[in-house]
Design a protein around this motif. Structure first.
Motif, PDB file in Angstrom:
ATOM      1  N   THR A  25       0.853  -1.185   0.000  1.00 15.96           N
ATOM      2  CA  THR A  25       0.000   0.000   0.000  1.00 15.96           C
ATOM      3  C   THR A  25       0.889   1.235   0.000  1.00 15.96           C
ATOM      4  O   THR A  25       1.759   1.380   0.866  1.00 15.96           O
ATOM      5  N   PHE A  26       0.667   2.106  -0.994  1.00 11.96           N
ATOM      6  CA  PHE A  26       1.497   3.310  -1.114  1.00 11.96           C
ATOM      7  C   PHE A  26       0.751   4.316  -1.980  1.00 11.96           C
ATOM      8  O   PHE A  26       0.112   3.941  -2.964  1.00 11.96           O
ATOM      9  N   GLN A  27       0.840   5.577  -1.615  1.00 10.25           N
ATOM     10  CA  GLN A  27       0.120   6.620  -2.359  1.00 10.25           C
ATOM     11  C   GLN A  27       0.999   7.847  -2.529  1.00 10.25           C
ATOM     12  O   GLN A  27       1.723   8.232  -1.614  1.00 10.25           O
ATOM     13  N   ILE A  28       0.944   8.436  -3.719  1.00  6.02           N
ATOM     14  CA  ILE A  28       1.668   9.680  -4.012  1.00  6.02           C
ATOM     15  C   ILE A  28       0.634  10.734  -4.395  1.00  6.02           C
ATOM     16  O   ILE A  28      -0.150  10.531  -5.334  1.00  6.02           O
ATOM     17  N   ASN A  29       0.619  11.829  -3.673  1.00  2.90           N
ATOM     18  CA  ASN A  29      -0.305  12.924  -3.958  1.00  2.90           C
ATOM     19  C   ASN A  29       0.406  14.036  -4.716  1.00  2.90           C
ATOM     20  O   ASN A  29       1.633  14.179  -4.645  1.00  2.90           O
ATOM     21  N   LYS A  30      -0.351  14.822  -5.419  1.00  2.00           N
ATOM     22  CA  LYS A  30       0.201  15.953  -6.158  1.00  2.00           C
ATOM     23  C   LYS A  30       0.915  16.889  -5.181  1.00  2.00           C
ATOM     24  O   LYS A  30       0.421  17.187  -4.101  1.00  2.00           O
ATOM     25  N   GLY A  31       2.111  17.309  -5.564  1.00  2.00           N
ATOM     26  CA  GLY A  31       2.894  18.194  -4.704  1.00  2.00           C
ATOM     27  C   GLY A  31       3.817  17.478  -3.747  1.00  2.00           C
ATOM     28  O   GLY A  31       4.645  18.107  -3.092  1.00  2.00           O
ATOM     29  N   GLU A  32       3.691  16.134  -3.670  1.00  2.00           N
ATOM     30  CA  GLU A  32       4.576  15.357  -2.800  1.00  2.00           C
ATOM     31  C   GLU A  32       5.794  14.868  -3.575  1.00  2.00           C
ATOM     32  O   GLU A  32       5.699  14.527  -4.758  1.00  2.00           O
ATOM     33  N   ASN A  33       6.912  14.803  -2.886  1.00  2.00           N
ATOM     34  CA  ASN A  33       8.156  14.253  -3.436  1.00  2.00           C
ATOM     35  C   ASN A  33       8.738  13.304  -2.391  1.00  2.00           C
ATOM     36  O   ASN A  33       8.946  13.706  -1.247  1.00  2.00           O
ATOM     37  N   TRP A  34       8.981  12.065  -2.800  1.00  2.00           N
ATOM     38  CA  TRP A  34       9.330  11.011  -1.852  1.00  2.00           C
ATOM     39  C   TRP A  34      10.769  10.548  -2.024  1.00  2.00           C
ATOM     40  O   TRP A  34      11.262  10.406  -3.142  1.00  2.00           O
ATOM     41  N   ALA A  35      11.415  10.278  -0.882  1.00  2.00           N
ATOM     42  CA  ALA A  35      12.689   9.558  -0.854  1.00  2.00           C
ATOM     43  C   ALA A  35      12.427   8.168  -0.299  1.00  2.00           C
ATOM     44  O   ALA A  35      11.734   8.019   0.721  1.00  2.00           O
ATOM     45  N   VAL A 180       4.742  13.484 -15.418  1.00  2.00           N
ATOM     46  CA  VAL A 180       4.076  13.891 -14.182  1.00  2.00           C
ATOM     47  C   VAL A 180       4.858  13.345 -12.989  1.00  2.00           C
ATOM     48  O   VAL A 180       5.035  14.015 -11.985  1.00  2.00           O
ATOM     49  N   LEU A 181       5.328  12.091 -13.130  1.00  2.00           N
ATOM     50  CA  LEU A 181       6.127  11.441 -12.091  1.00  2.00           C
ATOM     51  C   LEU A 181       7.520  11.136 -12.631  1.00  2.00           C
ATOM     52  O   LEU A 181       7.663  10.511 -13.681  1.00  2.00           O
ATOM     53  N   LEU A 182       8.550  11.575 -11.910  1.00  2.00           N
ATOM     54  CA  LEU A 182       9.938  11.281 -12.259  1.00  2.00           C
ATOM     55  C   LEU A 182      10.497  10.343 -11.192  1.00  2.00           C
ATOM     56  O   LEU A 182      10.586  10.715 -10.015  1.00  2.00           O
ATOM     57  N   ILE A 211       6.684  18.728 -11.481  1.00  2.00           N
ATOM     58  CA  ILE A 211       6.939  17.285 -11.559  1.00  2.00           C
ATOM     59  C   ILE A 211       7.118  16.739 -10.147  1.00  2.00           C
ATOM     60  O   ILE A 211       7.850  17.320  -9.338  1.00  2.00           O
ATOM     61  N   SER A 212       6.450  15.630  -9.848  1.00  2.00           N
ATOM     62  CA  SER A 212       6.657  14.964  -8.561  1.00  2.00           C
ATOM     63  C   SER A 212       7.783  13.951  -8.696  1.00  2.00           C
ATOM     64  O   SER A 212       7.828  13.187  -9.663  1.00  2.00           O
TER      65      SER A 212
END
Length: 501
Positions: A25-35, A180-182, A211-212
């Motif tokens: 389970t994992f979610q990426i929202n607009k404006g979020e950038n994840w490590a 949209v996603l890099l 770009i997220s």
């Protein structure tokens, strides 16, 4: 709904016969950038590839919310076009092809002038990138080249790029897609100090353009633009944390380490080379030039038996070309005054006479090494200096290969195909391949790329122990000062093909 870019809920992810994730389970929202952080093999790369749509997903749900981002491209209900058009994944290894688009590049191709011409230039490659028309597109050709300092490389053939230059090119190609996603898999690997320092600003500009970013990263090198951190362990996301609440000290891996010195001493006494050389390497005013481009400019270097050298310099300084002259891969060695193992190049010795005295590993070797052998076979191939094992295995040599695997803490992969293990473990297999024949000279070109903190420390301690137990000569290349073994006491520094210290 449009605030969600990607969501996967309670899914099972498989690749071939392997289950990579259960209940993911994992979610990426607009404006979020994840490590994504975690030790080697924890699942960071697998999660990136899952988001990119590379793996088979059963059970649960997977949702991409990109339809509104496409201006003029119809999107089928299955979302496949969404993934291919609006997600860009930058992997550790490139997939460049020849101009004829019929075969992949091969390892020594960059040093053979006629063959190296069968390659696109940086300019050609980037102009072939298929981009998507989206509102407010920022990453034009000029903007992208300026951000990644590629204008000076536009006429350079892909095969002649350094490891770090290739990384910048792959990122540029991903940006030109206007995703949209890099997705970035350890993007700092292979970059020199200056480019790593600039990387924080590069990511900031990319995320500011809308770009997220989701990137696999070290705990110690998380860019400021990252808003959230996910920690993985054994294929499970154990933590999902807002950056403001992230405490890196809680996620530093255990770096406790021990070396079996007696076993290492025993391995180093197998097939021990009794030869002593006055000169391992002696170069006098070495000059390498391709067309109008000078790669090495009057380089002088003397290496004696037992010397331990660090070879340092920025991306594109000429380090790989210099090593290719020593390792027998560059035919321009014959046009220069070079002595290897007390013999002048061109006086009758073959490439194989040279290679049998050298244990070598580099990012380029990793890039082009065939991956269809088992890890044990890959390591045994070091006895024969071949890229893979092309003869029946020898039980005694296979047993020695397995002992080296245990010394490098990768024995669990002995019967697994090289292509099916983590990239860091692949590098450790190639390091064991370099060590197995107890050569007079070890050349380690960025050997710790992609390794986690424990693997780096263990390898560094292993090299220092080998140096304390033997008279082996060492050349060590890295962009990280902390990776240099304590046994190294000499430095050659290159910049723009010239020796600067």
């Amino acid at each position: 709904m449009f605030n969600i870019l990607f969501a996967i809920d309670n899914a099972t992810v498989r690749f071939l016969t392997n289950t990579l994730f259960k209940g993911l389970t994992f979610q990426i929202n607009k404006g979020e950038n994840w490590a994504l952080i975690g030790e080697s093999g924890s699942g960071k790369s697998a999660l990136l590839q899952t988001i990119a749509g590379r793996f088979n997903i059963t059970g649960g749900t997977v949702t991409y919310h990109f339809e509104h981002e496409l201006a003029n491209s119809p999107v089928p209900n299955n979302g496949l076009n969404v993934k291919s058009k609006l997600i860009a994944l930058v992997e550790p290894r490139h997939h460049f092809r020849n101009l004829s688009n019929t075969t992949d590049f091969y390892y020594q191709q960059r040093y053979n002038s006629s063959d190296s011409e069968d390659a696109l230039t940086v300019d050609d490659y980037l102009h072939d990138v298929k981009s998507v028309a989206r509102p407010g597109t920022h990453w034009t050709f000029d903007n992208t080249l300026s951000l990644l300092n590629l204008h000076g490389l536009r006429d350079k053939q892909l095969i002649k790029l350094s490891n770090g230059e290739t990384k910048r090119l792959m990122l540029a190609a991903a940006l030109l897609k206007n995703p949209v996603l890099l997705l970035l898999d350890n993007p700092l690997t292979g970059l020199d100090v200056k480019t790593r320092q600039e990387f924080n600003g590069i990511i900031e500009q990319i995320t500011a353009s809308g770009i997220s970013v989701v990137m696999a990263a070290s705990v110690h090198e998380i860019p400021d633009a990252i808003t959230h951190v996910a920690a993985l362990k054994n294929g499970v996301i154990t933590h999902q944390i807002a950056r403001a609440e992230f405490n890196p000290t809680l996620f530093e891996p255990n770096t406790a380490d021990s070396i079996d010195t007696a076993e290492l001493a025993s391995l180093l006494n197998i097939n021990k080379n009794p030869a002593a050389y006055d000169w391992i390497v002696k170069m006098d005013n070495v000059h390498i030039q391709y067309g109008d481009k000078v790669i090495l400019d009057n380089v002088n270097w003397e290496i004696k038996t037992g010397d331990r050298w660090a070879l340092l310099g920025p991306n594109g300084a000429g380090k790989s070309t210099l090593l290719s002259l020593i390792n027998g891969d560059n035919p321009q060695a014959y046009a220069n005054n070079i002595i290897l193992f007390d013999k002048k190049r061109g006086t009758g010795e073959s490439i194989w006479d040279i290679k049998k005295k050298i244990g070598f590993v580099s990012p380029e070797l990793h890039q082009y090494f065939p991956t269809d052998n088992s890890c044990l076979q890959v390591i045994e191939s070091g006895y024969y200096d071949t890229l893979g094992l092309f003869r029946p295995g020898n039980k005694d040599r296979a047993d020695i290969a397995f002992r080296w695997m245990k010394a490098l803490e990768i024995d669990q992969y002995a019967r697994t195909l090289l292509k099916n293990i983590p990239a860091s473990a692949q590098r450790l297999c190639l390091l064991a391949r370099a060590l197995i024949k107890n050569p007079a000279l070890l050349i380690f070109d960025e050997p710790c790329q992609g390794m986690d903190d424990h693997q780096q420390l263990h390898f560094k301690n292993l090299v220092d122990t080998i140096c304390s137990l033997s008279n082996v000569t060492l050349i060590y290349v890295t962009h990280y000062q902390h990776e240099i073994p304590n046994s190294v006491d000499k430095v050659l520094r290159l910049d723009k093909g010239k020796v600067v210290s």
